[in-house]
Design a protein around this motif. Structure first.
Motif, mmCIF file in Angstrom:
data_model
loop_
_atom_site.group_PDB
_atom_site.id
_atom_site.type_symbol
_atom_site.label_atom_id
_atom_site.label_comp_id
_atom_site.label_asym_id
_atom_site.label_seq_id
_atom_site.Cartn_x
_atom_site.Cartn_y
_atom_site.Cartn_z
ATOM 1 N N GLY A 175 -3.057 -6.235 3.413
ATOM 2 C CA GLY A 175 -2.098 -5.520 4.100
ATOM 3 C C GLY A 175 -2.314 -3.775 3.206
ATOM 4 O O GLY A 175 -1.014 -2.938 3.701
ATOM 5 N N ALA A 176 -2.355 -3.999 2.543
ATOM 6 C CA ALA A 176 -2.452 -2.198 1.520
ATOM 7 C C ALA A 176 -3.437 -1.514 2.493
ATOM 8 O O ALA A 176 -3.821 -0.479 2.645
ATOM 9 C CB ALA A 176 -2.973 -2.497 0.068
ATOM 10 N N ILE A 177 -4.227 -2.080 3.017
ATOM 11 C CA ILE A 177 -5.361 -1.213 3.355
ATOM 12 C C ILE A 177 -4.667 -0.731 4.930
ATOM 13 O O ILE A 177 -4.919 0.172 5.353
ATOM 14 C CB ILE A 177 -6.985 -2.285 4.226
ATOM 15 N N ILE A 178 -4.177 -1.961 5.247
ATOM 16 C CA ILE A 178 -3.672 -1.138 6.619
ATOM 17 C C ILE A 178 -2.415 -0.287 6.842
ATOM 18 O O ILE A 178 -2.514 0.338 7.740
ATOM 19 C CB ILE A 178 -3.259 -3.048 7.637
ATOM 20 N N ALA A 179 -1.912 -0.793 5.881
ATOM 21 C CA ALA A 179 -0.662 0.053 5.782
ATOM 22 C C ALA A 179 -0.850 2.092 5.210
ATOM 23 O O ALA A 179 -0.396 2.624 5.688
ATOM 24 C CB ALA A 179 0.262 0.316 4.578
ATOM 25 N N THR A 180 -2.267 1.716 3.850
ATOM 26 C CA THR A 180 -2.911 3.246 3.847
ATOM 27 C C THR A 180 -3.367 3.773 5.103
ATOM 28 O O THR A 180 -2.994 5.077 5.607
ATOM 29 C CB THR A 180 -3.839 3.054 3.365
ATOM 30 N N LEU A 181 -3.917 3.482 6.230
ATOM 31 C CA LEU A 181 -4.284 3.539 7.681
ATOM 32 C C LEU A 181 -3.781 3.633 8.576
ATOM 33 O O LEU A 181 -3.178 5.409 8.966
ATOM 34 C CB LEU A 181 -5.432 2.619 8.273
ATOM 35 N N ILE A 182 -1.887 3.891 8.674
ATOM 36 C CA ILE A 182 -0.795 3.402 9.291
ATOM 37 C C ILE A 182 -0.073 4.538 8.200
ATOM 38 O O ILE A 182 -0.364 5.510 9.960
ATOM 39 C CB ILE A 182 0.641 2.765 9.416
ATOM 40 N N ARG A 196 1.583 10.827 6.158
ATOM 41 C CA ARG A 196 1.999 10.882 6.864
ATOM 42 C C ARG A 196 4.079 9.987 6.389
ATOM 43 O O ARG A 196 4.489 10.414 6.878
ATOM 44 C CB ARG A 196 1.828 10.563 8.117
ATOM 45 N N THR A 197 3.350 9.147 5.637
ATOM 46 C CA THR A 197 4.880 8.184 4.983
ATOM 47 C C THR A 197 5.257 7.769 4.046
ATOM 48 O O THR A 197 3.450 8.502 3.283
ATOM 49 C CB THR A 197 4.586 7.090 6.424
ATOM 50 N N LEU A 198 5.730 7.945 3.200
ATOM 51 C CA LEU A 198 6.043 7.180 2.133
ATOM 52 C C LEU A 198 5.176 6.071 2.325
ATOM 53 O O LEU A 198 4.875 5.749 3.139
ATOM 54 C CB LEU A 198 7.157 6.768 1.222
ATOM 55 N N LEU A 199 4.792 5.537 1.187
ATOM 56 C CA LEU A 199 3.635 4.691 1.068
ATOM 57 C C LEU A 199 3.405 3.875 -0.470
ATOM 58 O O LEU A 199 3.559 3.917 -1.744
ATOM 59 C CB LEU A 199 1.644 5.287 1.064
ATOM 60 N N MET A 200 4.050 2.723 -0.489
ATOM 61 C CA MET A 200 3.659 1.361 -1.587
ATOM 62 C C MET A 200 2.477 0.912 -1.613
ATOM 63 O O MET A 200 2.202 -0.041 -0.103
ATOM 64 C CB MET A 200 4.704 0.937 -1.526
ATOM 65 N N LEU A 201 1.902 0.290 -2.556
ATOM 66 C CA LEU A 201 0.591 -0.235 -2.864
ATOM 67 C C LEU A 201 1.364 -1.668 -3.676
ATOM 68 O O LEU A 201 1.282 -1.058 -5.036
ATOM 69 C CB LEU A 201 -1.067 -0.097 -2.447
ATOM 70 N N VAL A 202 0.701 -2.753 -3.500
ATOM 71 C CA VAL A 202 0.911 -3.853 -4.558
ATOM 72 C C VAL A 202 -0.554 -4.264 -5.068
ATOM 73 O O VAL A 202 -1.125 -4.560 -3.846
ATOM 74 C CB VAL A 202 2.016 -4.834 -4.247
ATOM 75 N N MET A 203 -0.221 -4.223 -6.958
ATOM 76 C CA MET A 203 -1.798 -4.819 -7.525
ATOM 77 C C MET A 203 -1.214 -5.074 -7.948
ATOM 78 O O MET A 203 0.315 -5.460 -8.719
ATOM 79 C CB MET A 203 -2.919 -3.917 -7.237
ATOM 80 N N ARG A 204 -2.130 -6.176 -9.271
ATOM 81 C CA ARG A 204 -1.353 -7.314 -10.531
ATOM 82 C C ARG A 204 -2.661 -6.291 -11.434
ATOM 83 O O ARG A 204 -4.168 -6.255 -11.638
ATOM 84 C CB ARG A 204 -1.876 -8.318 -10.297
ATOM 85 N N ASN A 205 -1.500 -6.047 -12.324
ATOM 86 C CA ASN A 205 -2.829 -5.264 -13.771
ATOM 87 C C ASN A 205 -2.734 -6.454 -14.695
ATOM 88 O O ASN A 205 -2.196 -6.898 -15.374
ATOM 89 C CB ASN A 205 -1.823 -3.457 -14.489
ATOM 90 N N ALA A 206 -4.096 -6.681 -14.746
ATOM 91 C CA ALA A 206 -4.545 -8.133 -16.044
ATOM 92 C C ALA A 206 -4.366 -7.226 -17.120
ATOM 93 O O ALA A 206 -4.480 -8.832 -17.991
ATOM 94 C CB ALA A 206 -5.957 -8.575 -15.298
ATOM 95 N N THR A 207 -4.555 -6.094 -16.884
ATOM 96 C CA THR A 207 -4.774 -5.579 -18.955
ATOM 97 C C THR A 207 -3.201 -5.847 -18.996
ATOM 98 O O THR A 207 -3.252 -6.643 -20.492
ATOM 99 C CB THR A 207 -5.152 -4.399 -18.969
ATOM 100 N N THR A 208 -2.315 -5.306 -18.788
ATOM 101 C CA THR A 208 -1.077 -5.793 -18.909
ATOM 102 C C THR A 208 0.121 -6.807 -18.485
ATOM 103 O O THR A 208 1.145 -7.145 -18.713
ATOM 104 C CB THR A 208 -0.193 -4.219 -18.326
ATOM 105 N N ASP A 209 -0.420 -7.575 -17.861
ATOM 106 C CA ASP A 209 -0.129 -9.080 -17.085
ATOM 107 C C ASP A 209 0.826 -8.864 -16.473
ATOM 108 O O ASP A 209 2.652 -9.170 -16.818
ATOM 109 C CB ASP A 209 0.309 -9.707 -18.292
ATOM 110 N N SER A 210 1.168 -7.982 -15.479
ATOM 111 C CA SER A 210 2.198 -7.242 -14.616
ATOM 112 C C SER A 210 1.695 -6.862 -13.513
ATOM 113 O O SER A 210 1.171 -6.435 -13.575
ATOM 114 C CB SER A 210 2.866 -6.328 -16.142
#
Length: 373
Positions: A66-73, A131-145
């Motif tokens: 979904g992050a790939i698609i959201a970014t290309l949109i 062209r839009t505000l964009l939000m991407l979700v990932m997990r920081n394994a270093t900070t566990d968050s």
């Protein structure tokens, strides 16, 4: 022609339209079929054959595929081009690791990284090409968050005076981090200011479906957008990649060993998180489109009293991956077990056919009433 940027969307008048995209690997093709119908319906309504989803939506979010698609949109790409990217490059994205390296990850990251960088380019999260505000979700394994990052200039960690300002981070690398699904792909290492972090797929957080998180980031005071709430003021559309329940009526107690749990638990957690975000959106928003969640609570359309008035209008486009669903859509020749895995790239055309049939049945321009000005 001057192309608007995401900055123009921040203070623009009128109701705000938000789009959220689930993770799901190659099953992103299901989401793309829903998006194809949405784009076509909007083009017809506005009388513009060149309309792209970034013209309509103000804020787009995605996790993993979904992050790939959201970014290309957000970059203004038509849905048809995004589908072509998936269909022509899927086999290369999922390039098998050598035998000994499969103890770390099934697939190599080099080809996926190369293709993401090729299609996105060497721009940063703060680029005006978005062209839009964009939000991407990932997990920081270093900070566990969980790490939901956005290009909202007002966000705490987007202050350009900060050496660790997120807006300076390479966009392709953030997308790659969001797609670094454990078992499937190696983690992504990103340097933020003076610190280095290890990131994995956002699908292993509670935000594989980031719809309610997107609503919060558009409205809560700490995120500095303060967009107005209300059924007439905000539309949230959440698009899934197919619900996989992993039901097993023949499961035996002695089958639930360590190997079983390693393969089954992540999928179970992803499914639960998807449903929970959907449920929250139905409780706080007014549902305009969406199948029942389960036999106990139904679709929650009639839910009143807990949140009144409702805070936004809401649509959830998704489909259950089951043989019964395939049969009902006239696709009995496709086996549910063939299109359920997130890495069955050799079944891409079948996955697309399933998504296409589901989208034809579910997407209707009437769902957008009041948000077509």
């Amino acid at each position: 022609m001057i192309v608007p940027t995401f900055r123009d969307k921040m203070d623009a008048k009128g109701p705000k339209k938000l789009l959220s995209l689930d993770g799901g690997g190659i099953r992103g093709l299901i989401a793309l079929e829903f998006l194809t119908r949405i784009e076509a319906a909007l083009r017809k309504s506005y009388g513009r054959e060149d309309l792209v989803l970034s013209d309509y939506f103000d804020y787009v979010a995605g996790t993993s595929t979904g992050a790939i698609i959201a970014t290309l949109i957000s970059l203004g790409m038509p849905v048809g081009q995004i589908k072509e990217f998936y269909l022509t490059r899927a086999q290369q994205m999922f390039s098998k690791s050598s035998f000994w390296k499969r103890f770390k990850a099934t697939y190599v990251s080099a080809r996926l990284q190369e293709m993401i960088r090729e299609v996105i380019g060497d721009i940063t999260l703060g680029s005006d090409k978005l062209r839009t505000l964009l939000m991407l979700v990932m997990r920081n394994a270093t900070t566990d968050s969980p790490w939901p990052v956005s290009n909202n200039p007002g966000a705490v960690f987007n202050d350009m005076a900060l050496p660790e300002c997120n807006l300076r981070l390479p966009l392709w690398q953030l997308v790659r981090a969001s797609t670094a699904a454990p078992v499937f792909f190696p983690p992504e290492v990103i340097t933020v200011g003076s610190e280095t972090f290890i990131f994995v797929d956002g699908g292993v957080t509670v935000y594989n479906n980031p719809a309610f998180l997107l609503f919060l980031m558009a409205t809560l005071e700490p995120y500095k957008l303060h967009w107005p709430v209300g059924e007439e003021n905000m539309l949230v559309i959440s698009v899934g990649t197919g619900l996989s329940r992993q039901a097993n009526a023949n499961l035996k107690l002695d089958q639930m060993n360590l190997l079983f749990n390693v393969s089954a638990v992540p999928a179970a957690l992803i499914y639960s998180a998807q449903v929970e975000q959907d449920k929250l959106c139905r409780v706080f928003g007014t549902l305009r489109a969406g199948a029942p969640l389960d036999v106990e609570i139904g679709d929650l359309v009639a839910t009143k009293g807990l949140i009144s008035p409702k805070l936004f209008s809401y649509m959830r486009y998704n489909v259950v991956i089951s043989q019964a669903e395939l049969d009902g859509l006239g696709l009995s020749h496709i086996k549910a077990s063939d299109i359920e895995p997130m890495d069955h790239v050799d079944r891409a055309e079948q996955i697309q056919a399933f998504g296409s049939a589901a989208a034809d049945k579910l997407v209707d321009i009437s769902h957008f009433e009041g948000f077509l000005t």
